[in-house]
Enzyme design. Structure first.
Site, PDB file in Angstrom:
ATOM      1  N   CYS A  50       0.840  -1.210   0.000  1.00 61.66           N
ATOM      2  CA  CYS A  50       0.000   0.000   0.000  1.00 61.66           C
ATOM      3  C   CYS A  50       0.873   1.258   0.000  1.00 61.66           C
ATOM      4  O   CYS A  50       1.696   1.465   0.900  1.00 61.66           O
ATOM      5  CB  CYS A  50      -0.916  -0.032   1.223  1.00 61.66           C
ATOM      6  N   CYS A  53       0.418   3.475   2.982  1.00 65.01           N
ATOM      7  CA  CYS A  53       1.074   2.876   4.152  1.00 65.01           C
ATOM      8  C   CYS A  53       2.567   3.169   4.127  1.00 65.01           C
ATOM      9  O   CYS A  53       3.182   3.449   5.164  1.00 65.01           O
ATOM     10  CB  CYS A  53       0.843   1.363   4.179  1.00 65.01           C
ATOM     11  N   CYS A 403       0.367  21.488 -15.111  1.00 69.79           N
ATOM     12  CA  CYS A 403      -0.018  20.075 -14.984  1.00 69.79           C
ATOM     13  C   CYS A 403       0.383  19.280 -16.223  1.00 69.79           C
ATOM     14  O   CYS A 403      -0.051  19.591 -17.351  1.00 69.79           O
ATOM     15  CB  CYS A 403      -1.523  19.983 -14.741  1.00 69.79           C
ATOM     16  N   CYS A 406      -2.564  17.606 -17.955  1.00 64.91           N
ATOM     17  CA  CYS A 406      -3.354  18.579 -18.714  1.00 64.91           C
ATOM     18  C   CYS A 406      -2.716  18.847 -20.074  1.00 64.91           C
ATOM     19  O   CYS A 406      -3.411  18.963 -21.095  1.00 64.91           O
ATOM     20  CB  CYS A 406      -3.484  19.882 -17.933  1.00 64.91           C
TER      21      CYS A 406
END
Length: 494
Positions: A50, A53, A403, A406
């Site tokens: 994870c 995590c 971005c 984008c």
């Protein structure tokens, strides 16, 4: 030397911790033993794969080291101990739970960030969990010391330890301890000091916020139970004009809120901090019956927000407060007249606000002079005109100039606009969400985010979450658009 080595090996065998590690590593076989040995323990249920995590791990270890000797932090690897994680209903990672005396007590509900949780947030949150949920007070000195705090204090006064109302109060304290400070006493003389002749609860506001414009103590008159106390505290804890910080601001959400920002520091400058707040309080007390809440805040703590959200540059320190209003709907207003010491400027500002004379503040780029391309450029000031046009369906992309995703979408989005350029009933649009206010109803948490505003449903924009290829977006529009698309033909396969 051999004896020392043997002792060290034995210690490592018996302990679930390795050298230099302050987080207990728990297994199916020893979980119940170690949890029952602690008055309180925070347990992280995780999976090694994870990513959240993995980001949390160093923060959690840091917090465990700082809390060592106060609160024990532990973890369970659910990939190796699935039975244990299933037993406690863990269905997502990471999950943090608080255990008291061997039993699950609560889900950790501390500060969350992009990396899930910071060490500082864990430390502060868990320190509040240490000790009794309600402090027992035995003397006037105990009471005075408890209420002399930066935060408000809730104190219950009872005739004896056998009181059923005290038992209900302690249940409420255990439930609400994460957010508020509780204490109780069975000393009759402490109640008499506050003219109490029956068991009840008092809310003491912080001494630094005492003023002549409101009482510093609120009395609870209802039946003592969790729901009643929760409502009483929520309704009264802030008073007429609270001190808003980054830590408590979420508790004020859902209100139309006027905030006066100035150099507020009750430690270094208590006199100056009180001076300006009293000026706000004086005016607030006149408008208290209206649907507007009041607050003060340190401008240095919120300078980024003031600059980015309200266009208020605050490079100079000192000076009178700057005043803003933010409504529940997200509308923003700023007081352009300088705050006067007599409060008259603030009064005029509020009179104009309630009369509906104020113009909303909108962060917006200038509207482009020419806007006839395949992609309509939308700014905050033209959003209503273009996106909420009642006769046209509008697909709008919210983007950030920096971005990467984008930039990758741009040629495909332009291609989509070119295919639909001849259709007068549909608009393909975009807006720089870093330079313009995003209207309510559009939840933009990352870039690019695409929404479809359909004719007749402008107040319920539909978020596009499909693949970002032209053919996929076209399929979406063919399904959702009010009218047939009427695409331009092209030789290119998009």
């Amino acid at each position: 030397m051999a004896d020392v080595s043997s002792a060290l090996i034995a210690l490592l065998i018996l302990s679930p911790m390795g050298l230099g590690i302050d987080v207990l590593q728990l297994q199916n076989t020893d979980f119940d033993y170690w949890v029952s040995e602690q008055d309180m323990m925070l347990v992280k249920f995780f999976a090694p794969w994870c990513k959240k995590c993995q980001k949390l791990a160093p923060e959690y270890e840091n917090a465990a080291t700082r809390l060592k000797g106060t609160v024990t932090l532990a973890e369970v690897d659910c990939s190796a101990n699935s039975g244990m994680c299933g037993r406690f209903g863990v269905n997502g990672y990471p999950t943090l739970k608080i255990f008291r005396n061997g039993k699950e007590a609560a889900i950790y509900n501390g500060p969350h960030t992009a990396v899930f949780t910071h060490a500082e947030g864990i430390v502060q949150y868990m320190q509040k969990q240490v000790g009794p949920s309600s402090v027992s007070l035995h003397s006037k000195a105990d009471l005075d010391a408890f209420i002399d705090n930066f935060d408000a204090s809730i104190v219950g006064f009872f005739p004896g330890h056998g009181s059923t109302q005290l038992a209900e109060f302690l249940k409420a304290a255990a439930t609400l301890r994460e957010s508020y400070r509780f204490a109780h006493t069975t000393k009759a003389e402490l109640g008499v000091m506050h003219d109490l002749h029956t068991e009840t609860v008092l809310l003491f506001r912080p001494p630094r916020l005492h003023s002549t414009f409101e009482t510093s103590i609120e009395k609870y008159d209802g039946p003592i139970n969790i729901s009643g106390l929760r409502k009483f505290i929520k309704d009264n804890i802030f008073g007429i004009c609270p001190h808003v910080t980054q830590d408590n601001r979420d508790k004020l959400k859902g209100r139309d809120l006027l905030t006066a920002f100035y150099d507020l520091d009750y430690v270094r400058d208590p006199k100056g901090s009180k001076y300006w707040r009293n000026r706000v309080l004086k005016v607030a007390s006149q408008f208290q019956s209206r649907s507007l809440s009041f607050a003060v805040a340190d401008r240095r703590e919120f300078w980024k927000e003031l600059e980015q959200e309200f266009g208020l540059g605050l490079s100079d320190s000192g000076g009178p407060p700057v005043v803003t209003i933010r409504t529940r709907e997200g509308h923003k207003y700023t007081m352009r007249e300088e705050f006067t010491r007599d409060g008259k400027a603030l009064e005029r500002f509020l009179e104009d606000y309630f009369a509906g004379y104020l113009k909303r503040f909108i962060k917006s780029q200038p509207a482009p002079e020419r806007n006839n391309g395949p992609i309509k450029v939308v700014v905050a000031e033209t959003f209503e005109e273009i996106v909420n046009d009642p006769d046209k369906d509008v697909l709008i992309e919210f983007y950030a100039p920096s971005c990467r995703h984008c930039k990758n979408l741009e040629p495909k989005y332009v291609g989509l606009g070119q295919k639909l350029l001849g259709n007068p009933r549909i608009i393909i649009a975009k807006m720089d969400a870093t330079a313009n206010d995003v209207p309510n109803g559009y939840d933009v948490q990352g870039f690019p985010t695409i929404y479809f505003a359909r004719v007749g449903k402008k107040d319920l924009p539909l978020k596009y979450e499909g693949p970002r290829e032209v053919k996929d977006i076209l399929k979406f529009l063919e399904r959702e658009a009010t009218h047939r698309l009427g695409q331009r033909s092209t030789k290119d396969e998009l």
